[in-house]
Design a protein around this motif. Sequence first.
Motif, PDB file in Angstrom:
ATOM      1  N   THR A  41       0.834  -1.206   0.000  1.00  0.00           N
ATOM      2  CA  THR A  41       0.000   0.000   0.000  1.00  0.00           C
ATOM      3  C   THR A  41       0.865   1.251   0.000  1.00  0.00           C
ATOM      4  O   THR A  41       0.576   2.224  -0.718  1.00  0.00           O
ATOM      5  CB  THR A  41      -0.926  -0.001   1.228  1.00  0.00           C
ATOM      6  N   THR A  45       1.004   4.093  -2.876  1.00  0.00           N
ATOM      7  CA  THR A  45       0.752   5.496  -2.542  1.00  0.00           C
ATOM      8  C   THR A  45       1.872   6.385  -3.062  1.00  0.00           C
ATOM      9  O   THR A  45       1.629   7.480  -3.589  1.00  0.00           O
ATOM     10  CB  THR A  45       0.600   5.653  -1.023  1.00  0.00           C
ATOM     11  N   LEU A  53      -5.998  11.040  -5.549  1.00  0.00           N
ATOM     12  CA  LEU A  53      -7.135  10.174  -5.227  1.00  0.00           C
ATOM     13  C   LEU A  53      -8.011   9.952  -6.455  1.00  0.00           C
ATOM     14  O   LEU A  53      -8.532   8.852  -6.668  1.00  0.00           O
ATOM     15  CB  LEU A  53      -7.951  10.789  -4.094  1.00  0.00           C
ATOM     16  N   ASP A 101     -15.022   1.919   0.736  1.00  0.00           N
ATOM     17  CA  ASP A 101     -13.579   2.109   0.906  1.00  0.00           C
ATOM     18  C   ASP A 101     -13.106   3.401   0.251  1.00  0.00           C
ATOM     19  O   ASP A 101     -12.244   4.106   0.793  1.00  0.00           O
ATOM     20  CB  ASP A 101     -12.822   0.914   0.317  1.00  0.00           C
ATOM     21  N   VAL A 137     -11.302   6.621   2.271  1.00  0.00           N
ATOM     22  CA  VAL A 137     -10.049   7.220   1.803  1.00  0.00           C
ATOM     23  C   VAL A 137     -10.263   8.687   1.437  1.00  0.00           C
ATOM     24  O   VAL A 137      -9.434   9.553   1.742  1.00  0.00           O
ATOM     25  CB  VAL A 137      -9.476   6.430   0.607  1.00  0.00           C
ATOM     26  N   ALA A 192      -8.910   4.556   6.786  1.00  0.00           N
ATOM     27  CA  ALA A 192      -8.521   4.867   5.419  1.00  0.00           C
ATOM     28  C   ALA A 192      -7.426   3.930   4.924  1.00  0.00           C
ATOM     29  O   ALA A 192      -7.430   3.526   3.752  1.00  0.00           O
ATOM     30  CB  ALA A 192      -8.048   6.323   5.329  1.00  0.00           C
ATOM     31  N   GLU A 193      -6.493   3.571   5.815  1.00  0.00           N
ATOM     32  CA  GLU A 193      -5.414   2.663   5.417  1.00  0.00           C
ATOM     33  C   GLU A 193      -5.969   1.286   5.057  1.00  0.00           C
ATOM     34  O   GLU A 193      -5.530   0.661   4.081  1.00  0.00           O
ATOM     35  CB  GLU A 193      -4.392   2.547   6.551  1.00  0.00           C
ATOM     36  N   LEU A 239      -7.630   1.733   1.766  1.00  0.00           N
ATOM     37  CA  LEU A 239      -6.636   1.871   0.710  1.00  0.00           C
ATOM     38  C   LEU A 239      -6.008   0.521   0.375  1.00  0.00           C
ATOM     39  O   LEU A 239      -5.760   0.214  -0.800  1.00  0.00           O
ATOM     40  CB  LEU A 239      -5.560   2.869   1.150  1.00  0.00           C
TER      41      LEU A 239
END
Length: 555
Positions: A9, A13, A94, A128, A132, A308-309, A312
Motif C-alpha cells: 500500500t 501510494t 485520489l 472504501d 479514503v 482509510a489505510e 486503501l
Amino acid sequence: LPEASVAETARATGVLLRPYRAGLSASAVLLVVGAAAGLGVPALQGRIVDDVIAGAGLTRLGATVGLILLCGGCAALLVLWGGRILVRALQSALADLREQVVDAAVRLDPGLVETAGSGDVVSRVTGDVESVTGAVTEVLPRTTQAVVTLLVTAAGFAVLDPWLGLAALVALPVQLVAGRRFLRRSRPLYVRQQRMNADRGQALIESVTGAPTVRAHARETGRLGLIATRSLASVEIGRAVTKVRNVFNGGINVAEFLGLAAVLAVGFRQVDAGLLTVGAATTGALFFQRFFAPVSVLLAGIDDLQRAEVGLSRLVGVLRVPVRSAVPATDVPEGAVTLEGVCFSYPGTTRRVLDGVSLEVAPRSRVVLVGASGSGKSTVARLVAGSLRPDGGSVRIGGRTLLVTQEIHRFTGTVAENLRLVAPEASDEELLAATDAVGAAWVRTGGLDSDAVLDEAAVQQLALARVLLADPPVVVLDEATAHAGTDDRLDAAVDAVTCGRTSLIVAHRLSQAAGADLVVMLDAGRIVEAGPHEVLVAGGGRYARLWAAWRARAR
C-alpha cells in the motif's frame, strides 16, 4: 478479493503521489513558514504578561497586540494556502486512484467476482473509496499541519528553555502507550468491519436482485433474517471499535494533564530560581498547548487514518489482481477461431464444465452452438469472447472479439450516449446507419437524444447496433435474442450483425441453426456432433432428433 500489505500500500501510494511532488513540496514550505509565524503568537502573549508585571504603558501593549494580530494573520493565510495546495494534490492523486480501481474492477475475471461476491467489489468502490476520500480531504491535511507545527514548536521549546521542553515530554510515554494499544486493537477490528459490511451488502444485493425467486419460494423471512444477522454483526464490531476508541481518548486526556502539570511545575521552579520570567513560563505553558494540540490531532486522526489505510489496502488489492486481457493470436487468420483440448471448471467447483473441446471455425463463418442447459454452450462462448480463461488447452482468436449476451442493460443517458460507448467519435449519421441496419426504426422517430424507457427488444437492438459500430472480426452472441419472444425483429438484427464476420451464436431458438455454416452440439461439456445443418439432419443422430422435436413443437 485480495488485500494489499502495508508495504504494498505504501509503495502504491508513493507511485500515486509522484506526479504531484512539486505541489507537495510547495505545500510543505508554506506550512513550515506558517507554523513558524504562528509560534510568535504565544511568545508575544508571554511578553504581554511581563509588560503588565513591569507596568509598561498602553503603547507597548498596543504594539504587542498588533504584532500578535500580524503573526496570527500571516500564519493563518500561509497555512490556508499550503493546505489548499496539499488538498488539491491529494485529491488529484485520489482521482487517479479511483479511476484505476474502477478500471480494474470492470476488468476483473467474472469467475473471480462470482467467487468473491459482487458485494465485495461494490463495498470497495463505494465504502472504501469514501473512507479514503474523507481522510484525504480532512484528516491527512490536518495531520500534515500537525506534524509541521509539532516540529516547529519543539524547536521553539529548545530556544525558550530546554527544561520546559523536557517537562513537556512527560506526556509522550502515555501518548505512545495509548496510541500503540489503539493501533494494535483497532486495525483488526476495522478489517473485520469492512469485510462484514461487504457481507451485508452481498446479502442485500442478492435479496433485491433475486426478489422474485425469494418470493416464489417463500424465503422472505429467511433472507430478512440473514440481512439482520449480518447487519447486527457489523454493528457489534462498530461497538467494539467505539469502546477501543474511548479508552484511547481517555489516555490522551491523561497525557495532556500530566504534560501541562509538569510544564507548569518546572516553569514555577525556573521562575523561582530567577532563570525565567513569569512571561517566559507562560509562553512555555502556551507552547505546550501548541505542542500538545498537534499531538492530539495526530493521535485522534489515527482512527480515521486506520480506516482509510484499511480501505486503501483493499483498493490497492483490486489493482494487484492480474488482468488477463484477450490478446489476438498472430498464428491464425483474422476472424479465425481455434479451440484445442479446452478444459474448464468454474472457481470453487471440481466439476468440469468443458472437457477436451476442440473446434476450428473458419473466418466469416456462422457457427451455432446447441445443446441442453448446462451442456457448456455459454462457457464456450465466453471463452471465445475472452471473459473466461481455460484451465487447460488453448483458445486462439484472429482479431478482436465482441460479446453480446441476454443480460440486457441500458445505461443512463441518451440513445446516442449508449451507442457511443464503443465508438466515442462516431457521427450521428453513423449511429443512425447502425440502428437502421438492426431494424431500430424507433431511433429515427424518437431521435438520438431521446432517453425514453425502452422495451427489452429495443435495448437489445442497441447492443447489436454497437457491434456494427465497433466492427470486430469476431462476434459472440450468447442467447442475444432471448428477450424477443415471438418478435422476429432481433433475428433480422442478428443477420445484419453477423453478415461478413465470424460469429458464434448460442441458440435461443433452434431455428437459428438452420442457416448456419456449422452447427455444434454439446452435451456434458463435450462436442457430440458438428457439421452443416442439412448433414446433421440427414445423419439421424442427436441433432436430427432434436430438430424433429423442435419442428413438431413449432407446429
